[in-house]
Scaffold this motif. Structure first.
Motif, PDB file in Angstrom:
ATOM      1  N   GLY A  38       8.597  70.211 -39.382  1.00 54.93           N
ATOM      2  CA  GLY A  38       7.763  70.432 -40.552  1.00 54.93           C
ATOM      3  C   GLY A  38       7.724  71.867 -41.012  1.00 54.93           C
ATOM      4  O   GLY A  38       6.762  72.286 -41.652  1.00 54.93           O
ATOM      5  N   ARG A  39       8.794  72.623 -40.759  1.00 56.30           N
ATOM      6  CA  ARG A  39       8.816  74.046 -41.112  1.00 56.30           C
ATOM      7  C   ARG A  39       9.751  74.343 -42.282  1.00 56.30           C
ATOM      8  O   ARG A  39      10.141  75.491 -42.489  1.00 56.30           O
ATOM      9  CB  ARG A  39       9.219  74.872 -39.895  1.00 56.30           C
ATOM     10  CG  ARG A  39       8.301  74.709 -38.696  1.00 56.30           C
ATOM     11  CD  ARG A  39       8.858  75.410 -37.472  1.00 56.30           C
ATOM     12  NE  ARG A  39      10.178  74.897 -37.131  1.00 56.30           N
ATOM     13  CZ  ARG A  39      11.014  75.489 -36.294  1.00 56.30           C
ATOM     14  NH1 ARG A  39      10.660  76.621 -35.702  1.00 56.30           N
ATOM     15  NH2 ARG A  39      12.196  74.948 -36.024  1.00 56.30           N
ATOM     16  N   SER A  67       7.762  66.181 -36.539  1.00 56.13           N
ATOM     17  CA  SER A  67       6.812  67.036 -37.244  1.00 56.13           C
ATOM     18  C   SER A  67       5.367  66.594 -37.052  1.00 56.13           C
ATOM     19  O   SER A  67       4.457  67.436 -36.954  1.00 56.13           O
ATOM     20  CB  SER A  67       7.156  67.106 -38.734  1.00 56.13           C
ATOM     21  OG  SER A  67       7.231  65.813 -39.304  1.00 56.13           O
ATOM     22  N   LYS A  71       2.622  69.034 -35.360  1.00 49.76           N
ATOM     23  CA  LYS A  71       1.404  69.432 -36.066  1.00 49.76           C
ATOM     24  C   LYS A  71       0.163  69.123 -35.232  1.00 49.76           C
ATOM     25  O   LYS A  71      -0.721  69.976 -35.080  1.00 49.76           O
ATOM     26  CB  LYS A  71       1.309  68.729 -37.418  1.00 49.76           C
ATOM     27  CG  LYS A  71       0.074  69.144 -38.229  1.00 49.76           C
ATOM     28  CD  LYS A  71       0.018  68.462 -39.561  1.00 49.76           C
ATOM     29  CE  LYS A  71      -1.162  68.993 -40.391  1.00 49.76           C
ATOM     30  NZ  LYS A  71      -2.461  68.886 -39.729  1.00 49.76           N
ATOM     31  N   ILE A  75       0.305  72.877 -33.597  1.00 52.74           N
ATOM     32  CA  ILE A  75      -0.336  73.652 -34.665  1.00 52.74           C
ATOM     33  C   ILE A  75      -1.846  73.429 -34.692  1.00 52.74           C
ATOM     34  O   ILE A  75      -2.627  74.384 -34.630  1.00 52.74           O
ATOM     35  CB  ILE A  75       0.294  73.305 -36.029  1.00 52.74           C
ATOM     36  CG1 ILE A  75       1.790  73.663 -36.041  1.00 52.74           C
ATOM     37  CG2 ILE A  75      -0.432  74.049 -37.143  1.00 52.74           C
ATOM     38  CD1 ILE A  75       2.502  73.269 -37.312  1.00 52.74           C
ATOM     39  N   ASP A  76      -2.258  72.166 -34.789  1.00 54.40           N
ATOM     40  CA  ASP A  76      -3.696  71.882 -34.865  1.00 54.40           C
ATOM     41  C   ASP A  76      -4.415  72.257 -33.572  1.00 54.40           C
ATOM     42  O   ASP A  76      -5.540  72.773 -33.602  1.00 54.40           O
ATOM     43  CB  ASP A  76      -3.924  70.404 -35.181  1.00 54.40           C
ATOM     44  CG  ASP A  76      -3.493  70.029 -36.592  1.00 54.40           C
ATOM     45  OD1 ASP A  76      -3.201  70.945 -37.395  1.00 54.40           O
ATOM     46  OD2 ASP A  76      -3.432  68.826 -36.887  1.00 54.40           O
TER      47      ASP A  76
END
Length: 344
Positions: A38-39, A67, A71, A75-76
């Motif tokens: 997802g980048r 992704s 995430k 990330i989250d």
């Protein structure tokens, strides 16, 4: 040997490219795999570089979209940890949940092993397969990989573990990968120009609100610009004038405050961790412990109590931050670790 199926996690950089080359040269049934995380353009460039390498080696290449997992689990999770006043290590999260979580699961479902360009070794011990430091200790990545279990390691290959970085570069040049020398893996590869504060602000704006900077007695010394901008052990950028240097001692997310004090107040000798991974038959033993990447191992007595770990270090340690990992070693062999909860 040719019947062994093996997936190689590839970013297009020198390490994963050489790992793929070494395995292909053994006549193994190889597939280069690049994760889509997802980048955007970063993912596209990595996939294109890896595909080019695979074409050069004469092996197939594919991409796998992870992704959603990246995430949620990296990330989250990183943003949430910072909002709670912790200092997570995104590479530990990614290796555990994505590379050697989702990607390894898919490789196993396809009847394949998973290889990467990490600098680590897998050795056999009386406890089973174990993670061990590589030949090039200056490139040691076992701190980021400690959450791999003995069972996971049966399905993993680290082709570069017995080589130094200098040897890797030389072997890469011999195989036509010289142009990739400057391309190294990056920590927190998902961050934008605004760094962690920008990331945290999107989902946890409360962690970016100004609040008090206090000493250990509660006396207000100044104002911070959001707890997500601070970590235990930090000295620079605190913004408080003092006769002696001040360091972040702890972050109190519940009261949106940052507690500061002199460096000696950072010294701790008892570290408690949760979410423990343990690959040893003994629950109490002497070990070397690392409390952050490249910090060096510190002699300690470690005790595992179920999913918790308590380490009593022989000497005081500075700057132990909740959210980071404590990783335990028996010599060069990783025996376990966990996420630091508190230190005193």
């Amino acid at each position: 040997m040719g019947d062994t199926r093996i997936w190689i996690g590839m970013s297009g950089g020198v390490d994963s490219s050489l790992a793929a080359a070494l395995l292909a040269e053994q006549g193994l049934d190889c597939l280069g795999v690049t994760m889509v995380l997802g980048r955007g353009a970063t993912d596209a460039a990595a996939a294109a570089d890896a595909a080019s390498v695979c074409e050069h080696l004469g092996i197939p290449h594919t991409t796998i979209d992870l992704s959603a997992e990246f995430k949620a689990d990296v990330i989250d999770a990183t943003a949430t940890a910072y909002s709670l006043g912790q200092t997570p290590n995104p590479c530990v999260l990614c290796n555990a949940s994505v590379k050697f979580g989702s990607l390894l699961d898919r490789a196993r479902d396809a009847g394949a092993l998973l290889a990467t360009g990490h600098y680590a070794r897998i050795v056999q011990t009386p406890e089973g397969a174990a993670l061990a430091r590589p030949a090039d200790v200056s490139k040691d990545q076992t701190y980021f990989l400690y959450r791999l279990s003995s069972g996971d390691l049966l399905h993993v290959v680290f082709p570069l573990g017995e080589f130094t970085k200098t040897q890797v570069r030389a072997m890469a040049s011999e195989r036509g990968f010289a142009g990739k020398h400057g391309k190294e893996s990056q920590d927190a590869c998902f961050l934008g120009k605004g760094g962690y504060p920008e990331l945290v602000a999107r989902s946890h704006p409360e962690a970016c609100v100004a609040g008090p900077i206090v000493d250990e007695t509660g006396t207000v010394l100044g104002t911070h610009t959001g707890i997500c901008r601070y970590t235990v052990g930090q000295r620079r950028g605190i913004g408080v004038a003092s006769a002696e240097p001040l360091y972040v001692l702890r972050i109190d997310a519940a009261h949106n405050s940052v507690v500061v004090g002199p460096q000696q107040r950072l010294a701790v000798s008892r570290i408690t961790a949760s979410g423990v991974i343990w690959n040893h038959s003994e629950d109490s033993m002497r070990a070397g412990v690392m409390v952050r990447y490249n910090a060096g191992a510190i002699a300690a007595t470690v005790v595992r109590e179920g999913a918790r770990l308590i380490a009593e270090t022989d000497e005081p340690v500075l700057g132990v931050a909740p959210g980071q990992s404590i990783v335990c070693y028996n010599g060069d062999i990783v025996i376990g670790g966990g996420i630091i909860e508190e230190a005193s």
